[in-house]
Design an enzyme around this catalytic site. Structure first.
Site, mmCIF file in Angstrom:
data_model
loop_
_atom_site.group_PDB
_atom_site.id
_atom_site.type_symbol
_atom_site.label_atom_id
_atom_site.label_comp_id
_atom_site.label_asym_id
_atom_site.label_seq_id
_atom_site.Cartn_x
_atom_site.Cartn_y
_atom_site.Cartn_z
ATOM 1 N N ARG A 1 25.482 11.984 5.182
ATOM 2 C CA ARG A 1 26.443 11.289 5.686
ATOM 3 C C ARG A 1 26.848 10.976 5.534
ATOM 4 O O ARG A 1 28.397 9.882 6.428
ATOM 5 C CB ARG A 1 25.243 11.218 7.492
ATOM 6 C CG ARG A 1 25.939 12.900 7.956
ATOM 7 C CD ARG A 1 24.792 12.581 10.056
ATOM 8 N NE ARG A 1 23.287 11.333 9.361
ATOM 9 C CZ ARG A 1 22.466 12.100 9.580
ATOM 10 N NH1 ARG A 1 22.216 13.244 9.273
ATOM 11 N NH2 ARG A 1 21.197 11.083 9.946
ATOM 12 N N ASN B 1 5.849 20.885 10.379
ATOM 13 C CA ASN B 1 4.034 21.148 10.128
ATOM 14 C C ASN B 1 3.017 20.690 11.394
ATOM 15 O O ASN B 1 2.217 20.854 11.367
ATOM 16 C CB ASN B 1 3.679 19.957 8.925
ATOM 17 C CG ASN B 1 4.451 19.306 9.207
ATOM 18 O OD1 ASN B 1 4.988 18.558 10.177
ATOM 19 N ND2 ASN B 1 3.598 18.093 7.783
ATOM 20 N N CYS B 2 3.973 19.495 12.385
ATOM 21 C CA CYS B 2 3.271 19.950 13.681
ATOM 22 C C CYS B 2 2.932 21.100 14.993
ATOM 23 O O CYS B 2 2.465 20.718 15.283
ATOM 24 C CB CYS B 2 4.382 18.864 14.200
ATOM 25 S SG CYS B 2 3.628 17.096 13.498
ATOM 26 N N THR C 1 9.544 0.567 -3.458
ATOM 27 C CA THR C 1 8.114 0.415 -4.187
ATOM 28 C C THR C 1 8.151 -0.078 -4.696
ATOM 29 O O THR C 1 8.856 -1.282 -4.347
ATOM 30 C CB THR C 1 8.002 1.149 -4.727
ATOM 31 O OG1 THR C 1 8.716 2.241 -5.868
ATOM 32 C CG2 THR C 1 7.525 2.852 -4.401
ATOM 33 N N PRO D 1 12.056 -1.316 -8.299
ATOM 34 C CA PRO D 1 13.506 -1.707 -7.029
ATOM 35 C C PRO D 1 14.376 -0.476 -7.219
ATOM 36 O O PRO D 1 15.385 -0.338 -5.991
ATOM 37 C CB PRO D 1 13.964 -3.241 -7.236
ATOM 38 C CG PRO D 1 13.416 -3.159 -8.791
ATOM 39 C CD PRO D 1 12.206 -1.972 -9.195
ATOM 40 N N ILE E 1 12.712 3.079 -6.841
ATOM 41 C CA ILE E 1 12.015 3.816 -6.323
ATOM 42 C C ILE E 1 11.592 3.543 -5.006
ATOM 43 O O ILE E 1 10.580 2.162 -4.662
ATOM 44 C CB ILE E 1 11.144 4.032 -7.028
ATOM 45 C CG1 ILE E 1 11.690 4.459 -8.477
ATOM 46 C CG2 ILE E 1 10.284 5.265 -6.517
ATOM 47 C CD1 ILE E 1 10.178 4.821 -9.491
ATOM 48 N N TYR E 2 11.918 4.045 -4.078
ATOM 49 C CA TYR E 2 11.736 3.908 -2.814
ATOM 50 C C TYR E 2 10.823 4.699 -1.963
ATOM 51 O O TYR E 2 10.780 5.825 -3.033
ATOM 52 C CB TYR E 2 12.491 4.294 -1.823
ATOM 53 C CG TYR E 2 13.861 2.888 -1.843
ATOM 54 C CD1 TYR E 2 14.391 1.838 -0.788
ATOM 55 C CD2 TYR E 2 15.252 2.967 -2.530
ATOM 56 C CE1 TYR E 2 15.285 0.801 -1.418
ATOM 57 C CE2 TYR E 2 15.047 2.134 -3.268
ATOM 58 C CZ TYR E 2 15.844 0.851 -1.764
ATOM 59 O OH TYR E 2 16.668 0.383 -2.296
ATOM 60 N N LYS F 1 4.462 1.826 43.691
ATOM 61 C CA LYS F 1 3.938 1.527 42.634
ATOM 62 C C LYS F 1 3.117 1.886 41.917
ATOM 63 O O LYS F 1 2.070 2.826 41.995
ATOM 64 C CB LYS F 1 2.581 0.335 43.248
ATOM 65 C CG LYS F 1 2.939 -0.713 44.101
ATOM 66 C CD LYS F 1 2.077 -1.588 45.058
ATOM 67 C CE LYS F 1 0.877 -0.717 45.275
ATOM 68 N NZ LYS F 1 -0.197 -2.402 45.962
#
Length: 548
Positions: A22, A42-43, A274, A277, A279-280, A435
């Protein structure tokens, strides 16, 4: 042209791929998944096993073809990354269909490998009737085993989200079920007294719940499995689910020399980089910052993984977004109950040496005179110094998600319990109360802060000294029908003014009612008349479920 390679799909990886496209039509985006499915819910897996989700295809959110058509992402399933060469900025990939290997270069690499089920080295655990549940193939194997073997009895080991959901799935299928949990409670994100409501619900549904019970050995027999337990008991079963938790999938990162955190997850900074720099990393595999304490934490939840994937894509394409920490907001359905929490629980606050105060309220999910009202049992933890919200927990049959969602927003906004009094929530008899539960919890918290109430808690009531007496201010019929704390004298709150002379002024009077409300009325009467007193916060309801 930026080339982004993503390892792992599902929540974090798929979110990153879609966001990256995007933001950039020019980026080359490759997503590699070692399993056959790239984006699945997966949930939802336990709910398909139990029959709530009828159509298996509803769990498959995207396919390689749909990802290519909509986002122009090159998705390769059954392709496992086996090594990362950081100096060359390449990865080695094994095609699991034909066992060939090839290399791919990257400008930025995103690790989204998730977390794998913990399966301890229990003798006999590797057998044809024992399963864990992480992905669609696992689900298919469990369904096939149920169909082929027609089990009369199933055992679930672990009382977390997946364990509780699988327990309910088996119950719905008419399979007798035992739930084994090593701790003294299920659902460890909440505290034990709140889990007590769930324990009762589980037992009321006919589940064989065994707390403080560990699996030690499995022996396969002609008819199924025989389980040896830490209690010395043996249990015969036809199907075994291991759901004792998950651990971050870090093998690839570790072998590539990336830094791991103290808790065993992949280290990332606030930008989700990580120690390399280029690699995230995102999702269940990483250590992230705890929103309340600022310390590192492991929180395997889909919501944080989705947000992290989006943010990592932003940063790989030149933006500078910072992850703002994880609260661990979570909810679980257990038969007719919902149980939910956000922020820290009391166990963790104690362990980390963080000072806190707590209040309990039990009140109607909507106006009590409108049909269908249910009790919301609510626990609020806050800092006595800053008055900030440290955590909240709720359990009940209606309106639980609403209350914890409000508390999650209030906590992230940095609100104090003083400000929580003024939160203005929707009210009409079918939906809420004038309340709300949250307002009421804030009123009790501020009564404590201002000294308008002096509290005693459920875990102190059984340890009174000779200078304290216990006063039950409920009506006599409640004692008979609901139960009572031994040794208490009984004066209903509406008779208290006329019977003050029956109480000693030289002792501290420990007051309790059913939920704490009448106890507070009695407390004010007593202290305004010169008595020493304390009120049991949350009343007999909290006490009884905590000790159930």
């Amino acid at each position: 042209m930026t080339k982004i390679v993503i390892i792992g799909g599902v929540a974090g990886g798929a979110s990153a791929a879609a966001r990256a496209r995007r933001l950039s039509e020019d980026a080359q985006i490759i997503m590699l998944e070692r399993g056959p499915f790239v984006s699945f819910a997966n949930c939802g897996l336990p709910y398909h096993i139990g029959g709530d989700i009828k159509d298996r295809d509803n769990l498959l959110l995207q396919t390689p073809d749909s990802f290519l058509a909509r986002f122009n992402v090159d998705v390769r399933v059954m392709n496992e990354v086996i090594s990362i060469n950081r100096s060359e900025k390449t990865i080695t990939i094994k095609n699991l269909v034909d066992n060939t290997e090839y290399q791919e270069s990257y400008d930025f690499l995103l690790l989204s490998p998730g977390a794998g089920p913990i399966v301890p080295p229990i003798p006999g655990i590797n057998n044809s009737l024992t399963f864990s549940l992480r992905n669609v193939p696992d689900m298919d194997r469990i369904i096939a085993s149920i169909k082929d073997n027609k089990p009369q009895h199933a055992t679930v080991v672990g009382g977390g989200f997946i364990g509780l959901e699988m327990m309910e799935a088996f119950h719905q299928l008419g399979i007798k079920t035992t739930l084994l949990e090593l701790a003294d409670q299920v659902m460890t994100p909440v505290d034990r007294e709140m889990a007590g409501f769930v324990h009762k619900e589980i037992k009321d549904k006919g589940i064989d719940l065994r707390l403080g019970s560990a699996l030690q050995e499995v022996v396969e027999t002609e008819t199924g499995l025989t389980l040896s337990l830490s209690t010395g008991e043996a249990l015969d079963t036809n199907l075994l689910i291991m759901a004792i938790g998950v651990k971050p999938e870090t093998k690839l990162a570790n072998e590539a020399g990336l830094q791991l955190g103290e808790l065993g997850g992949i280290y990332t900074n606030d930008q989700l980089q990580t120690s390399d720099p280029f690699i995230y990393a995102v999702g269940d595999a990483i250590e992230e910052k705890d929103f309340v304490t600022g310390n590192q934490t492991l929180v395997p939840l889909a919501g944080p993984a989705n947000r992290q994937g989006r943010m990592a894509a932003d940063n790989m394409l030149g933006r500078n977004e910072s992850y703002q920490g994880t609260q661990g907001t979570a909810i679980c359905k257990v038969f007719d109950l919902a149980i939910a929490s956000t922020g820290k629980n009391e166990k963790t606050l104690k362990r980390e040496g963080i000072s806190y105060e707590k209040v309990f309220v039990h009140t109607a999910s909507h106006a009590s005179y409108y049909p269908g009202t249910e009790i919301v049992s609510f626990k609020l933890l806050f800092s006595p110094e800053t008055r900030k919200i440290l955590g909240a927990q709720a359990v009940g049959k209606d309106g639980i998600d609403k209350r914890i969602d409000v508390m999650a927003v209030a906590q992230r906004a940095g609100m104090t319990v003083d400000q929580l009094e003024h939160v203005e929530l929707t009210y009409a008899p079918p939906f809420g109360s004038a309340k709300d539960v949250i307002n009421q919890a804030a009123f009790v918290a501020n009564n404590l802060i201002k000294g308008d109430t002096k509290a005693i808690h459920f875990d102190e009531v059984d340890h009174l000294n000779e200078n304290q007496i216990l006063l039950d201010v409920r009506n006599p019929a409640e004692l008979i029908n609901v139960g009572y704390i031994k040794g208490a004298m009984n004066i209903p709150v509406d008779q208290l003014r006329q019977r003050l002379h029956e109480l000693p002024k030289d002792k501290e009077i420990i007051i309790y009612c059913q939920v704490g409300l009448r106890g507070n009325v009695a407390y004010r009467q007593l202290v305004n008349n010169g008595f020493k007193a304390r009120n049991l916060i949350g009343g007999y309801r909290t006490y009884s479920f905590a000790n159930a």
